[in-house]
Design a protein around this motif. Structure first.
Motif, PDB file in Angstrom:
ATOM      1  N   TYR A 153       0.861  -1.178   0.000  1.00  0.00           N
ATOM      2  CA  TYR A 153       0.000   0.000   0.000  1.00  0.00           C
ATOM      3  C   TYR A 153       0.896   1.227   0.000  1.00  0.00           C
ATOM      4  O   TYR A 153       2.120   1.104  -0.008  1.00  0.00           O
ATOM      5  CB  TYR A 153      -0.940  -0.030   1.215  1.00  0.00           C
ATOM      6  CG  TYR A 153      -1.774  -1.295   1.235  1.00  0.00           C
ATOM      7  CD1 TYR A 153      -2.909  -1.414   0.431  1.00  0.00           C
ATOM      8  CD2 TYR A 153      -1.398  -2.388   2.008  1.00  0.00           C
ATOM      9  CE1 TYR A 153      -3.659  -2.581   0.419  1.00  0.00           C
ATOM     10  CE2 TYR A 153      -2.143  -3.561   2.004  1.00  0.00           C
ATOM     11  CZ  TYR A 153      -3.270  -3.646   1.202  1.00  0.00           C
ATOM     12  OH  TYR A 153      -4.001  -4.799   1.176  1.00  0.00           O
ATOM     13  N   GLU A 154       0.315   2.386   0.028  1.00  0.00           N
ATOM     14  CA  GLU A 154       1.101   3.608  -0.073  1.00  0.00           C
ATOM     15  C   GLU A 154       2.163   3.720   1.021  1.00  0.00           C
ATOM     16  O   GLU A 154       3.339   3.916   0.731  1.00  0.00           O
ATOM     17  CB  GLU A 154       0.179   4.828  -0.028  1.00  0.00           C
ATOM     18  CG  GLU A 154       0.908   6.128  -0.298  1.00  0.00           C
ATOM     19  CD  GLU A 154      -0.034   7.297  -0.451  1.00  0.00           C
ATOM     20  OE1 GLU A 154       0.419   8.417  -0.208  1.00  0.00           O
ATOM     21  OE2 GLU A 154      -1.209   7.098  -0.810  1.00  0.00           O
ATOM     22  N   SER A 155       1.774   3.598   2.275  1.00  0.00           N
ATOM     23  CA  SER A 155       2.737   3.770   3.364  1.00  0.00           C
ATOM     24  C   SER A 155       2.790   2.554   4.294  1.00  0.00           C
ATOM     25  O   SER A 155       3.362   2.623   5.375  1.00  0.00           O
ATOM     26  CB  SER A 155       2.398   5.027   4.172  1.00  0.00           C
ATOM     27  OG  SER A 155       1.098   4.907   4.716  1.00  0.00           O
ATOM     28  N   THR A 156       2.215   1.450   3.867  1.00  0.00           N
ATOM     29  CA  THR A 156       2.214   0.218   4.644  1.00  0.00           C
ATOM     30  C   THR A 156       2.435  -0.958   3.707  1.00  0.00           C
ATOM     31  O   THR A 156       1.931  -0.959   2.586  1.00  0.00           O
ATOM     32  CB  THR A 156       0.860   0.012   5.370  1.00  0.00           C
ATOM     33  OG1 THR A 156       0.575   1.177   6.141  1.00  0.00           O
ATOM     34  CG2 THR A 156       0.884  -1.208   6.265  1.00  0.00           C
ATOM     35  N   ALA A 157       3.176  -1.942   4.168  1.00  0.00           N
ATOM     36  CA  ALA A 157       3.350  -3.189   3.424  1.00  0.00           C
ATOM     37  C   ALA A 157       3.207  -4.332   4.425  1.00  0.00           C
ATOM     38  O   ALA A 157       3.660  -4.224   5.568  1.00  0.00           O
ATOM     39  CB  ALA A 157       4.713  -3.239   2.748  1.00  0.00           C
ATOM     40  N   ILE A 158       2.565  -5.392   3.987  1.00  0.00           N
ATOM     41  CA  ILE A 158       2.329  -6.541   4.858  1.00  0.00           C
ATOM     42  C   ILE A 158       2.769  -7.795   4.109  1.00  0.00           C
ATOM     43  O   ILE A 158       2.301  -8.052   3.006  1.00  0.00           O
ATOM     44  CB  ILE A 158       0.834  -6.649   5.231  1.00  0.00           C
ATOM     45  CG1 ILE A 158       0.375  -5.363   5.922  1.00  0.00           C
ATOM     46  CG2 ILE A 158       0.595  -7.876   6.111  1.00  0.00           C
ATOM     47  CD1 ILE A 158      -1.127  -5.238   6.034  1.00  0.00           C
ATOM     48  N   LEU A 159       3.650  -8.559   4.721  1.00  0.00           N
ATOM     49  CA  LEU A 159       4.094  -9.810   4.141  1.00  0.00           C
ATOM     50  C   LEU A 159       3.432 -10.943   4.912  1.00  0.00           C
ATOM     51  O   LEU A 159       3.549 -11.021   6.140  1.00  0.00           O
ATOM     52  CB  LEU A 159       5.615  -9.950   4.222  1.00  0.00           C
ATOM     53  CG  LEU A 159       6.204 -11.232   3.642  1.00  0.00           C
ATOM     54  CD1 LEU A 159       5.930 -11.337   2.142  1.00  0.00           C
ATOM     55  CD2 LEU A 159       7.702 -11.303   3.922  1.00  0.00           C
ATOM     56  N   VAL A 160       2.724 -11.809   4.186  1.00  0.00           N
ATOM     57  CA  VAL A 160       2.069 -12.969   4.786  1.00  0.00           C
ATOM     58  C   VAL A 160       2.802 -14.207   4.284  1.00  0.00           C
ATOM     59  O   VAL A 160       2.936 -14.408   3.081  1.00  0.00           O
ATOM     60  CB  VAL A 160       0.570 -13.039   4.392  1.00  0.00           C
ATOM     61  CG1 VAL A 160      -0.083 -14.270   4.985  1.00  0.00           C
ATOM     62  CG2 VAL A 160      -0.145 -11.769   4.828  1.00  0.00           C
TER      63      VAL A 160
END
Length: 165
Positions: free
Chosen positions: A104-111
């Motif tokens: 996302y713009e200012s967030t990243a999530i690794l699953v």
């Protein structure tokens, strides 16, 4: 024991970055996020002394970083380092089953879903688990904000085959 899977997760990130990673979210993968994950993986792969490794990791973690294990007890990096040292935790082997980076713009999530073999408190075990690593922009730089361990995932037949290769 389950609360220490964080370190296995980071060890397998190097595999995750090189493997077939899926991408979702509202933005294409950010090169700084991928570089952050690669830097974390290199530290975890190359530095076995817990204190030294975590002092290097501290530079890429948020000041408010926390780890949340399946025991439901969040802990900061210092507490996790002390616990891992006390338990003589060792990452022995790991395989990434699947990984998806939500950018996302200012967030990243690794699953990540993974298989791992660990030694904790003198006991060797192998487990399947799920991991959620949250990254965000802090003072203009991407940092790892938290690492959250999930319960044993329900794997599809295809994922089980991949894990057993």
């Amino acid at each position: 024991m389950k609360t220490l899977f964080f370190f296995i997760t980071l060890t397998v990130l190097n595999q995750a970055i090189k493997a077939q990673m899926k991408f979702e979210g509202t933005h294409p993968p950010n090169k700084e996020v991928l570089a952050l994950l690669e830097q974390e993986a290199k530290i975890m792969d190359n530095v076995r002394n817990v204190s030294q490794r975590d002092s290097l990791r501290a530079q890429i973690l948020s000041k408010g970083f926390f780890y949340h294990g399946v025991d439901g007890k969040p802990i900061n990096l210092d507490g996790l380092t002390k616990r891992q040292t006390k338990n003589n935790f060792q990452a022995l082997e790991a395989k990434v089953i699947s990984e998806t980076l939500y950018q996302y713009e200012s967030t990243a999530i690794l699953v990540i879903m993974e298989w791992q073999k660990i030694k904790d408190k003198g006991v060797i075990s192998d487990n399947y688990n799920s991991v959620l690593i949250v990254m965000g922009i802090e003072n203009g730089k991407w940092k790892i904000l938290s690492d959250i361990m999930g319960r044993k995932p329900k794997l599809s037949e295809e994922e089980m085959k991949k894990a057993n290769k």
